[in-house]
Design a protein around this motif. Sequence first.
Motif, PDB file in Angstrom:
ATOM      1  N   THR A 103       0.849  -1.185   0.000  1.00  0.00           N
ATOM      2  CA  THR A 103       0.000   0.000   0.000  1.00  0.00           C
ATOM      3  C   THR A 103       0.888   1.240   0.000  1.00  0.00           C
ATOM      4  OG1 THR A 103      -0.055   0.159   2.413  1.00  0.00           O
ATOM      5  CG2 THR A 103      -1.762  -1.235   1.362  1.00  0.00           C
ATOM      6  N   GLU A 104       0.284   2.365  -0.279  1.00  0.00           N
ATOM      7  CA  GLU A 104       1.015   3.629  -0.209  1.00  0.00           C
ATOM      8  C   GLU A 104       1.605   3.826   1.191  1.00  0.00           C
ATOM      9  OE1 GLU A 104       2.805   7.045  -1.138  1.00  0.00           O
ATOM     10  OE2 GLU A 104       1.586   6.042  -2.656  1.00  0.00           O
ATOM     11  N   GLU A 105       0.836   3.494   2.209  1.00  0.00           N
ATOM     12  CA  GLU A 105       1.290   3.680   3.593  1.00  0.00           C
ATOM     13  C   GLU A 105       2.477   2.773   3.908  1.00  0.00           C
ATOM     14  OE1 GLU A 105      -1.927   3.208   2.635  1.00  0.00           O
ATOM     15  OE2 GLU A 105      -2.435   5.346   2.837  1.00  0.00           O
ATOM     16  N   GLU A 106       2.447   1.537   3.422  1.00  0.00           N
ATOM     17  CA  GLU A 106       3.570   0.632   3.664  1.00  0.00           C
ATOM     18  C   GLU A 106       4.845   1.143   2.999  1.00  0.00           C
ATOM     19  OE1 GLU A 106       1.741  -3.830   4.111  1.00  0.00           O
ATOM     20  OE2 GLU A 106       1.569  -2.867   2.142  1.00  0.00           O
ATOM     21  N   MET A 107       4.746   1.557   1.744  1.00  0.00           N
ATOM     22  CA  MET A 107       5.937   2.038   1.053  1.00  0.00           C
ATOM     23  C   MET A 107       6.453   3.327   1.691  1.00  0.00           C
ATOM     24  SD  MET A 107       8.198   1.310  -1.214  1.00  0.00           S
ATOM     25  CE  MET A 107       7.471   0.086  -2.318  1.00  0.00           C
ATOM     26  N   ALA A 108       5.541   4.208   2.098  1.00  0.00           N
ATOM     27  CA  ALA A 108       5.968   5.437   2.777  1.00  0.00           C
ATOM     28  C   ALA A 108       6.722   5.099   4.061  1.00  0.00           C
ATOM     29  CB  ALA A 108       4.767   6.328   3.070  1.00  0.00           C
ATOM     30  N   GLY A 109       6.283   4.050   4.757  1.00  0.00           N
ATOM     31  CA  GLY A 109       6.989   3.609   5.960  1.00  0.00           C
ATOM     32  C   GLY A 109       8.387   3.090   5.644  1.00  0.00           C
ATOM     33  N   PHE A 110       8.521   2.348   4.541  1.00  0.00           N
ATOM     34  CA  PHE A 110       9.844   1.853   4.137  1.00  0.00           C
ATOM     35  C   PHE A 110      10.799   3.022   3.856  1.00  0.00           C
ATOM     36  CE2 PHE A 110       7.523  -1.972   2.046  1.00  0.00           C
ATOM     37  CZ  PHE A 110       7.364  -2.573   3.278  1.00  0.00           C
ATOM     38  N   VAL A 111      10.280   4.034   3.153  1.00  0.00           N
ATOM     39  CA  VAL A 111      11.101   5.203   2.831  1.00  0.00           C
ATOM     40  C   VAL A 111      11.487   5.941   4.117  1.00  0.00           C
ATOM     41  CG1 VAL A 111      11.150   7.436   1.638  1.00  0.00           C
ATOM     42  CG2 VAL A 111      10.135   5.437   0.503  1.00  0.00           C
ATOM     43  N   ARG A 112      10.512   6.100   5.031  1.00  0.00           N
ATOM     44  CA  ARG A 112      10.783   6.788   6.297  1.00  0.00           C
ATOM     45  C   ARG A 112      11.893   6.100   7.090  1.00  0.00           C
ATOM     46  NH1 ARG A 112       5.394   7.534   6.760  1.00  0.00           N
ATOM     47  NH2 ARG A 112       5.161   5.692   8.075  1.00  0.00           N
ATOM     48  N   LYS A 113      11.884   4.776   7.087  1.00  0.00           N
ATOM     49  CA  LYS A 113      12.883   4.023   7.851  1.00  0.00           C
ATOM     50  C   LYS A 113      14.295   4.204   7.291  1.00  0.00           C
ATOM     51  CE  LYS A 113       9.814   0.566   9.740  1.00  0.00           C
ATOM     52  NZ  LYS A 113       9.338  -0.815   9.688  1.00  0.00           N
ATOM     53  N   MET A 114      14.407   4.712   6.084  1.00  0.00           N
ATOM     54  CA  MET A 114      15.724   4.944   5.472  1.00  0.00           C
ATOM     55  C   MET A 114      16.228   6.372   5.712  1.00  0.00           C
ATOM     56  SD  MET A 114      16.498   2.039   4.251  1.00  0.00           S
ATOM     57  CE  MET A 114      18.014   2.574   3.493  1.00  0.00           C
ATOM     58  N   ARG A 115      15.428   7.219   6.367  1.00  0.00           N
ATOM     59  CA  ARG A 115      15.797   8.633   6.496  1.00  0.00           C
ATOM     60  C   ARG A 115      17.125   8.850   7.205  1.00  0.00           C
ATOM     61  NH1 ARG A 115      10.365  11.740   8.286  1.00  0.00           N
ATOM     62  NH2 ARG A 115      10.642  10.261   9.975  1.00  0.00           N
ATOM     63  N   PHE A 116      17.369   8.093   8.283  1.00  0.00           N
ATOM     64  CA  PHE A 116      18.622   8.304   9.013  1.00  0.00           C
ATOM     65  C   PHE A 116      19.819   7.961   8.132  1.00  0.00           C
ATOM     66  CE2 PHE A 116      22.104   6.732  11.718  1.00  0.00           C
ATOM     67  CZ  PHE A 116      22.401   7.916  12.376  1.00  0.00           C
ATOM     68  N   GLN A 117      19.738   6.837   7.418  1.00  0.00           N
ATOM     69  CA  GLN A 117      20.850   6.465   6.527  1.00  0.00           C
ATOM     70  C   GLN A 117      21.041   7.508   5.426  1.00  0.00           C
ATOM     71  OE1 GLN A 117      20.481   2.514   5.005  1.00  0.00           O
ATOM     72  NE2 GLN A 117      20.833   1.555   6.990  1.00  0.00           N
ATOM     73  N   LEU A 118      19.939   8.019   4.894  1.00  0.00           N
ATOM     74  CA  LEU A 118      20.034   9.039   3.841  1.00  0.00           C
ATOM     75  C   LEU A 118      20.639  10.332   4.392  1.00  0.00           C
ATOM     76  CD1 LEU A 118      16.652   8.336   2.069  1.00  0.00           C
ATOM     77  CD2 LEU A 118      18.912   8.104   1.032  1.00  0.00           C
ATOM     78  N   TRP A 119      20.278  10.680   5.616  1.00  0.00           N
ATOM     79  CA  TRP A 119      20.853  11.873   6.242  1.00  0.00           C
ATOM     80  C   TRP A 119      22.345  11.671   6.482  1.00  0.00           C
ATOM     81  CZ3 TRP A 119      23.028  12.036  11.203  1.00  0.00           C
ATOM     82  CH2 TRP A 119      23.427  13.313  11.629  1.00  0.00           C
ATOM     83  N   ARG A 120      22.701  10.500   7.028  1.00  0.00           N
ATOM     84  CA  ARG A 120      24.099  10.216   7.350  1.00  0.00           C
ATOM     85  C   ARG A 120      24.975  10.200   6.092  1.00  0.00           C
ATOM     86  NH1 ARG A 120      25.105   4.827  10.585  1.00  0.00           N
ATOM     87  NH2 ARG A 120      24.697   4.006   8.513  1.00  0.00           N
ATOM     88  N   SER A 121      24.413   9.713   4.975  1.00  0.00           N
ATOM     89  CA  SER A 121      25.185   9.637   3.732  1.00  0.00           C
ATOM     90  C   SER A 121      25.126  10.930   2.920  1.00  0.00           C
ATOM     91  CB  SER A 121      24.690   8.480   2.868  1.00  0.00           C
ATOM     92  OG  SER A 121      23.409   8.772   2.346  1.00  0.00           O
ATOM     93  N   LYS A 122      24.410  11.928   3.464  1.00  0.00           N
ATOM     94  CA  LYS A 122      24.229  13.217   2.771  1.00  0.00           C
ATOM     95  C   LYS A 122      23.531  13.033   1.428  1.00  0.00           C
ATOM     96  CE  LYS A 122      28.086  15.609   4.992  1.00  0.00           C
ATOM     97  NZ  LYS A 122      28.423  14.619   5.990  1.00  0.00           N
TER      98      LYS A 122
END
Length: 197
Positions: A103-122
């Motif tokens: 679902t849209e909500e599930e995929m949005a959750g997957f993306v959210r869980k990657m935020r810290f790694q994306l922030w850390r990797s700039k």
Amino acid sequence: MKILSVADCVEKELLDEIGGAPAIGGVELILSCGDLPPEYLTALHDRYRVPLLYVLGNHDIRYARTPPRGCLHIDRRLFQLGTTKIIGFSGSRWYNGNANQYTEEEMAGFVRKMRFQLWRSKGVDLVVTHAPPRHVHDAEDRCHRGFRCFRRLIDKYRPRYFIHGHIHALFTDDSQRITVVNSTSVVNSYGHFVFEV
């Protein structure tokens, strides 16, 4: 870096040799956007002898039993090759409950869980998915709608490329595959596409 991306359609000519070399010369990385037999990915990896990163499509149900040899599954993972940062998200929109549908909500959750790694990797340079972003190359039937959260990911992180499959289309020119959103080139990789970063 010269990249070959593939999706949805086996193209045996990519496995041909020309004078003992692969059909497309100089490829340094292969990206698979899903809905391809695992044996095809193994054959591509063996022919080109370069890293092959993949996500799963909504029809990829044999990978757990027979994963492609020598290839790396990057679903919900951030991978760095040299200075190039790559993230992947498998699957399509939910439409009948089979494998790799979200679902849209599930995929949005997957993306959210990657935020810290994306922030850390700039940030990230390449996003590899099966489904497209909503309202970019997608369709209105339940199966082929894109994900709104992918548009937000593009807006926030501005990757150089967003490479997807899932939408079967024939192109007479590679420029027909590409839609620019902000500064991101969104590419429908149906069949195959070659680009450089």
